[in-house]
Design a protein around this motif. Structure first.
Motif, PDB file in Angstrom:
ATOM      1  N   UNK A  74      98.757  15.744  11.044  1.00 36.51           N
ATOM      2  CA  UNK A  74      98.775  14.626  11.983  1.00 36.51           C
ATOM      3  C   UNK A  74      97.353  14.122  12.232  1.00 36.51           C
ATOM      4  N   UNK A  75      96.432  15.045  12.456  1.00 37.75           N
ATOM      5  CA  UNK A  75      95.041  14.656  12.688  1.00 37.75           C
ATOM      6  C   UNK A  75      94.458  13.931  11.483  1.00 37.75           C
ATOM      7  N   UNK A  76      94.720  14.454  10.292  1.00 38.17           N
ATOM      8  CA  UNK A  76      94.210  13.819   9.076  1.00 38.17           C
ATOM      9  C   UNK A  76      94.754  12.396   8.932  1.00 38.17           C
ATOM     10  N   UNK A  77      96.034  12.214   9.259  1.00 42.86           N
ATOM     11  CA  UNK A  77      96.629  10.880   9.170  1.00 42.86           C
ATOM     12  C   UNK A  77      95.990   9.932  10.174  1.00 42.86           C
ATOM     13  N   UNK A  78      95.669  10.445  11.360  1.00 42.63           N
ATOM     14  CA  UNK A  78      95.002   9.628  12.382  1.00 42.63           C
ATOM     15  C   UNK A  78      93.628   9.173  11.881  1.00 42.63           C
ATOM     16  N   UNK A 101      84.963  25.294  15.167  1.00 44.82           N
ATOM     17  CA  UNK A 101      86.190  26.054  15.406  1.00 44.82           C
ATOM     18  C   UNK A 101      87.278  25.733  14.389  1.00 44.82           C
ATOM     19  N   UNK A 102      87.150  24.587  13.706  1.00 44.67           N
ATOM     20  CA  UNK A 102      88.159  24.165  12.730  1.00 44.67           C
ATOM     21  C   UNK A 102      87.449  23.710  11.455  1.00 44.67           C
ATOM     22  N   UNK A 103      86.913  24.670  10.685  1.00 41.29           N
ATOM     23  CA  UNK A 103      86.109  24.311   9.499  1.00 41.29           C
ATOM     24  C   UNK A 103      86.872  23.502   8.464  1.00 41.29           C
ATOM     25  N   UNK A 104      88.189  23.705   8.350  1.00 39.10           N
ATOM     26  CA  UNK A 104      88.949  22.929   7.371  1.00 39.10           C
ATOM     27  C   UNK A 104      88.969  21.452   7.748  1.00 39.10           C
ATOM     28  N   UNK A 105      89.131  21.178   9.048  1.00 33.37           N
ATOM     29  CA  UNK A 105      89.127  19.790   9.493  1.00 33.37           C
ATOM     30  C   UNK A 105      87.720  19.201   9.409  1.00 33.37           C
ATOM     31  N   UNK A 106      86.711  20.024   9.644  1.00 31.24           N
ATOM     32  CA  UNK A 106      85.329  19.553   9.499  1.00 31.24           C
ATOM     33  C   UNK A 106      85.061  19.153   8.058  1.00 31.24           C
ATOM     34  N   UNK A 107      85.548  19.969   7.119  1.00 28.93           N
ATOM     35  CA  UNK A 107      85.384  19.650   5.697  1.00 28.93           C
ATOM     36  C   UNK A 107      86.124  18.361   5.347  1.00 28.93           C
ATOM     37  N   UNK A 108      87.309  18.195   5.914  1.00 24.22           N
ATOM     38  CA  UNK A 108      88.079  16.967   5.692  1.00 24.22           C
ATOM     39  C   UNK A 108      87.299  15.749   6.185  1.00 24.22           C
ATOM     40  N   UNK A 109      86.737  15.835   7.376  1.00 21.47           N
ATOM     41  CA  UNK A 109      85.987  14.702   7.929  1.00 21.47           C
ATOM     42  C   UNK A 109      84.722  14.428   7.132  1.00 21.47           C
ATOM     43  N   UNK A 110      84.123  15.488   6.594  1.00 17.55           N
ATOM     44  CA  UNK A 110      82.953  15.296   5.745  1.00 17.55           C
ATOM     45  C   UNK A 110      83.296  14.426   4.543  1.00 17.55           C
ATOM     46  N   UNK A 111      84.448  14.702   3.911  1.00 16.74           N
ATOM     47  CA  UNK A 111      84.840  13.972   2.705  1.00 16.74           C
ATOM     48  C   UNK A 111      85.457  12.606   3.012  1.00 16.74           C
ATOM     49  N   UNK A 112      86.162  12.505   4.130  1.00 18.77           N
ATOM     50  CA  UNK A 112      86.892  11.278   4.442  1.00 18.77           C
ATOM     51  C   UNK A 112      86.089  10.276   5.262  1.00 18.77           C
ATOM     52  N   UNK A 113      85.112  10.763   6.032  1.00 15.73           N
ATOM     53  CA  UNK A 113      84.376   9.872   6.943  1.00 15.73           C
ATOM     54  C   UNK A 113      82.878   9.873   6.645  1.00 15.73           C
ATOM     55  N   UNK A 114      82.259  11.035   6.740  1.00 23.05           N
ATOM     56  CA  UNK A 114      80.795  11.089   6.659  1.00 23.05           C
ATOM     57  C   UNK A 114      80.293  10.688   5.282  1.00 23.05           C
ATOM     58  N   UNK A 115      80.872  11.273   4.244  1.00 20.11           N
ATOM     59  CA  UNK A 115      80.399  10.959   2.889  1.00 20.11           C
ATOM     60  C   UNK A 115      80.615   9.495   2.512  1.00 20.11           C
TER      61      UNK A 115
END
Length: 230
Positions: free
Chosen positions: A71-75, A131-145
């Motif tokens: 759900x968070x990833x979709x948001x 606290x949520x490294x998997x979501x941090x990695x997701x945001x790195x690839x989907x937003x920051x990069x």
């Protein structure tokens, strides 16, 4: 003689209310989840709350988004990373100067993300990433990069066209992005506690930020120290 307007039986059928509602549910769930994630953070938001705010059952939520992580990833994809794809496409046809492109990019970034509720995702990522490294990695690839790549592309365009002096693209992009992140973090932390006359005006902040960047980036004739035209 039949009516020119047609009879009720000839009118286009109206989908039943339940059918229309079912089609709208994914968007409603994403909107409700965005509100709660920004209000409470990722860890404190429960799936039941998202479903209740969207007006559906928890089972309906899981039908579309099996886990809170999904759900968070979709948001994030709906409200943030999708905006960078839009900007990338728009800037491929941009015909103005690289200074204008940088100015336009930050302005559109604010209008499409910063000025919306989605800007609160930045604060959420900063506060909960460890606290949520998997979501941090997701945001790195989907937003920051993607954001870094877009800014680097604009800067490189300016260098290639002789408009900007050569710079370390990675750190110049980080400087560019950092101020925008600061503005969004302020919006969702200290700014609401400040008197109105002490709050930063986003448009003036962005204009001043771009002006400062261009003072260091733009190639100018020897001995000319005037600020680039806005």
């Amino acid at each position: 003689m039949p009516s020119l307007a047609g009879t009720p039986a000839e009118a286009a059928p109206v989908p039943p209310k339940r059918e229309r509602r079912k089609e709208a549910r994914p968007g409603e769930l994403l909107a409700a989840a965005l509100e709660l994630f920004v209000e409470k953070g990722f860890a404190a938001t429960r799936s039941e709350e998202v479903a209740a705010r969207a007006g559906v059952s928890k089972g309906t939520l899981f039908l579309y988004f099996p886990t809170k992580d999904e759900l968070f990833k979709a948001v994030v994809r709906e409200n943030v990373s999708g905006r960078f794809r839009e900007l990338n496409q728009e800037f491929r046809q941009f015909e103005g100067s690289s200074a204008d492109m940088l100015r336009t990019g930050l302005r559109l970034w604010w209008e499409r993300v910063g000025a919306t509720q989605a800007s609160g995702i930045s604060k959420l990522i900063m506060s909960e990433a460890r606290n949520f490294p998997e979501l941090a990695d997701f945001c790195q690839h989907e937003v920051i990069q993607p954001c870094q790549e877009l800014i680097c592309w604009i800067l490189q365009r300016g260098i290639d066209r002789g408009e900007f002096r050569p710079v370390d693209l990675r750190y110049a992009a980080a400087n560019t992005i950092g101020a925008m992140v600061f503005l969004m973090m302020m919006k969702h932390s200290l700014a609401p506690c400040l008197p109105h006359d002490q709050r930063l005006d986003p448009q003036r902040f962005i204009a001043a930020h771009v002006d400062t960047l261009l003072q260091g980036l733009c190639v100018r004739p020897h001995g000319v120290n005037d600020a680039p035209a806005s």
